[in-house]
Design an enzyme around this catalytic site. Structure first.
Site, PDB file in Angstrom:
ATOM      1  N   GLU A 166     -12.444  24.484  25.912  1.00 46.64           N
ATOM      2  CA  GLU A 166     -11.274  24.397  25.115  1.00 46.64           C
ATOM      3  C   GLU A 166     -11.217  24.531  23.598  1.00 46.64           C
ATOM      4  O   GLU A 166     -10.955  23.627  23.042  1.00 46.64           O
ATOM      5  CB  GLU A 166     -10.284  23.374  25.723  1.00 46.64           C
ATOM      6  CG  GLU A 166     -10.039  23.363  27.128  1.00 46.64           C
ATOM      7  CD  GLU A 166      -9.048  22.395  27.511  1.00 46.64           C
ATOM      8  OE1 GLU A 166      -8.319  21.741  26.822  1.00 46.64           O
ATOM      9  OE2 GLU A 166      -8.756  22.281  28.804  1.00 46.64           O
ATOM     10  N   GLU A 350     -11.315  23.824  35.258  1.00 46.31           N
ATOM     11  CA  GLU A 350     -10.475  22.505  35.438  1.00 46.31           C
ATOM     12  C   GLU A 350      -9.313  22.739  36.135  1.00 46.31           C
ATOM     13  O   GLU A 350      -8.442  23.673  35.488  1.00 46.31           O
ATOM     14  CB  GLU A 350     -10.350  21.750  33.928  1.00 46.31           C
ATOM     15  CG  GLU A 350     -11.580  21.245  33.387  1.00 46.31           C
ATOM     16  CD  GLU A 350     -11.259  20.610  31.960  1.00 46.31           C
ATOM     17  OE1 GLU A 350     -10.211  20.211  31.807  1.00 46.31           O
ATOM     18  OE2 GLU A 350     -12.175  20.530  31.336  1.00 46.31           O
TER      19      GLU A 350
HETATM   20  O1  LGS Z   1      -9.363  15.251  29.850  1.00 47.07           O
HETATM   21  C1  LGS Z   1      -9.191  16.457  29.797  1.00 47.07           C
HETATM   22  C2  LGS Z   1      -8.486  17.100  30.974  1.00 47.07           C
HETATM   23  C3  LGS Z   1      -7.383  16.208  31.458  1.00 47.07           C
HETATM   24  O2  LGS Z   1      -6.249  17.048  31.319  1.00 47.07           O
HETATM   25  C4  LGS Z   1     -10.492  17.453  29.523  1.00 47.07           C
HETATM   26  O3  LGS Z   1     -11.418  17.115  28.782  1.00 47.07           O
HETATM   27  C5  LGS Z   1      -9.622  18.757  28.707  1.00 47.07           C
HETATM   28  O4  LGS Z   1     -10.958  19.548  28.835  1.00 47.07           O
HETATM   29  C6  LGS Z   1      -8.581  19.041  29.461  1.00 47.07           C
HETATM   30  O5  LGS Z   1      -7.577  19.426  28.247  1.00 47.07           O
HETATM   31  N1  LGS Z   1      -7.816  18.051  30.354  1.00 47.07           N
HETATM   32  C7  LGS Z   1      -6.471  18.014  30.602  1.00 47.07           C
HETATM   33  N2  LGS Z   1      -5.445  18.790  30.119  1.00 47.07           N
HETATM   34  C8  LGS Z   1      -3.986  18.702  30.727  1.00 47.07           C
HETATM   35  C9  LGS Z   1      -3.336  17.547  29.931  1.00 47.07           C
HETATM   36  C10 LGS Z   1      -2.132  17.487  30.769  1.00 47.07           C
HETATM   37  C11 LGS Z   1      -1.362  16.552  30.207  1.00 47.07           C
HETATM   38  C12 LGS Z   1      -0.127  16.055  31.277  1.00 47.07           C
HETATM   39  C13 LGS Z   1       0.840  15.180  30.725  1.00 47.07           C
HETATM   40  C14 LGS Z   1       1.966  14.731  31.555  1.00 47.07           C
HETATM   41  C15 LGS Z   1       2.962  14.181  30.947  1.00 47.07           C
END
Ligand code: LGS
Length: 445
Positions: A166, A350
């Site tokens: 990313e 992911e």
């Molecule tokens: O931890 C990261 C995961 C979890 O969600 C991982 O290291 C990254 O590569 C990635 O960006 N990840 C990720 N992205 C999505 C975030 C979602 C947020 C949802 C918010 C809800 C209110």
């Protein structure tokens, strides 16, 4: 009857990252990363936590791999912590750090779990940040040397390699300040991104020189496709277009088409954030890859009128506040195959969902929403496969609850609940659901 089976050999995995799992931040000579320093800056992490212990995976990896085996996980996607191997980012190698990854890879192979390694998952060595980090063009050499050491050491054991996870995280860290290193200038974001892409290209170049023939290299990019909330409003359309150009397309275009679009160049010109792009740079970035790693969690709805509630358009929402829109992954696959014509296999590197609080009741966690989320995304992935997309595997984020960057320990993404006081692990209901999906290699009702 609809065929619910996934292709034979489809790889079922889970994904993780060093900074979020390993802990042992000061152990065995590891150097600090930008996230260690950023987390210790007051106000940056939601719960004031830092990643110095996380899941303590540095010490628990054997037991965790045993638990992965129990669920039937076939592949584990993880990242190397650059500062564990090169505490100062370059120069002297820390043998003890390298030895940890040797033990980890051995343990995975011993358990027939395919290792899938990412070289850079956001944790730049802090000593390099002191030299300008991704703003310093020397990063191409630093990253290339680090990549070369890892490829030489593990090229024969690890079949799947990603250079970077990313790239947009670097933009967030240099332009918006929400991620490490916490800089806040659009021009920094664009320059850091350009240098990161060059570094990706350099790692691929070295890979081609030294990796065994059957090892594969790719990059992991997240596609959050922007849609106008009100499709008939020109302002919403323009906003969605701009956001798409500024985000994932700003990586896909140079990597797969060898150029920045006129749209982006014009934006950077007008906003005084044009990076230093030198002759030959785009060729260095634009190199054939063996696979594409797609991270996909959701879409984004854009509305030019801040007073309009995004939810007014309807749709399904999860308890964590985000929309459940599983078609996002099908759309992303189409963008890659039809629009960018990438012509290489895709791994879903992911996909997953989080909750703040997941109660443990009588030793169980009933995470029904995660089960629904995963089931619905798998349906759209299967549809894409049935229509001809070449998708080779799926990595659920994540096997364990872990340290979720700026959200600290408040955001739980695991199939396994982690009690951070005791490091005790408990399988959630979703772990057993995933176990069954893997066992049957098909969509479940
Ligand atoms: O931890 C990261 C995961 C979890 O969600 C991982 O290291 C990254 O590569 C990635 O960006 N990840 C990720 N992205 C999505 C975030 C979602 C947020 C949802 C918010 C809800 C209110």
């Amino acid at each position: 009857m609809v065929n619910k089976e996934f292709p034979k050999g489809f790889l079922w995995g889970t994904a993780a990252a060093a900074a979020q799992y390993e802990g042992a931040a000061q152990m065995d000579g590891r150097g600090l990363s930008i996230w260690d320093v950023f987390a210790n800056t007051p106000g940056q992490i939601l719960d004031g936590s830092n990643p110095s212990i996380a899941d303590d995976f540095y010490h628990t990896y054997k037991e965790d791999i045993r638990r992965m085996k129990e669920i039937g996980i076939q592949s584990f996607r993880f990242s190397f912590a650059w500062s564990r191997v090169f505490p100062e980012g370059k120069g002297a190698i820390n043998q003890k750090g390298l030895d940890f990854y040797k033990r980890l890879v051995e343990e995975l192979l011993k358990n027939d779990i395919v290792p899938n390694a990412t070289l850079y998952h956001w944790d730049l060595p802090y000593e390099l940040e002191r030299l300008g980090g991704w703003l310093n063009r020397d990063c191409v050499q630093w990253f290339g040397d680090y990549a070369e050491l890892m490829i030489r050491t593990f090229g024969g054991q690890i079949p799947l390699w990603a250079t970077v996870n990313e790239p947009i995280a670097t933009y967030v860290g240099y332009a918006l300040g929400g991620f490490a290193p916490g800089r806040k200038l659009e021009k920094f974001g664009r320059q850091a991104n350009h240098n990161l892409l060059l570094s990706h290209g350099e790692a691929v170049r070295r890979f081609r020189e030294i990796a065994p023939k059957d090892a594969k290299v790719g990059i992991v990019i997240d596609i959050w496709n922007h849609w106008p909330l009100r499709p008939d409003h020109a302002e919403d359309q323009a906003l969605a277009l701009r956001e798409n150009e500024k985000t994932y397309r700003s990586y896909l275009n140079p990597i797969f088409n060898g150029k920045y679009t006129d749209y982006l160049l014009d934006y950077m010109e007008k906003n005084d954030c044009m990076p230093d792009i030198r002759p030959g740079d785009l060729e260095a970035i634009h190199q054939p890859l063996d696979f594409f790693g797609l991270n996909c969690y959701n879409r984004v709805l854009d509305c030019a009128d801040a007073a309009v509630d995004i939810r007014s358009a309807g749709g399904n929402y999860l308890d964590n506040g985000s929309e459940l829109y599983p078609k996002a992954i099908y759309d992303a696959i189409h963008i890659l195959n039809d629009e960018f014509k990438i012509g290489i296999p895709i791994y879903i590197t992911e996909n997953g969902t989080s909750n703040c609080n997941e109660a443990v009741v009588d030793g169980k966690v009933h995470d029904q929403q995660r089960i629904e989320y995963v089931r619905s995304f798998l349906e759209w992935i299967k549809k894409a496969i049935d229509e001809g997309a070449d998708i080779r595997g799926y990595y659920l984020w994540s096997f364990l609850d872990n340290w979720e960057w700026s959200a600290g320990y408040t955001s739980r993404f695991g199939l396994t609940h982690v009690d951070y006081e005791t490091q005790q692990r408990i399988f959630k209901d979703s772990a057993y659901f995933y176990q069954e999906v893997i066992r049957q290699n098909k969509l479940l009702e």
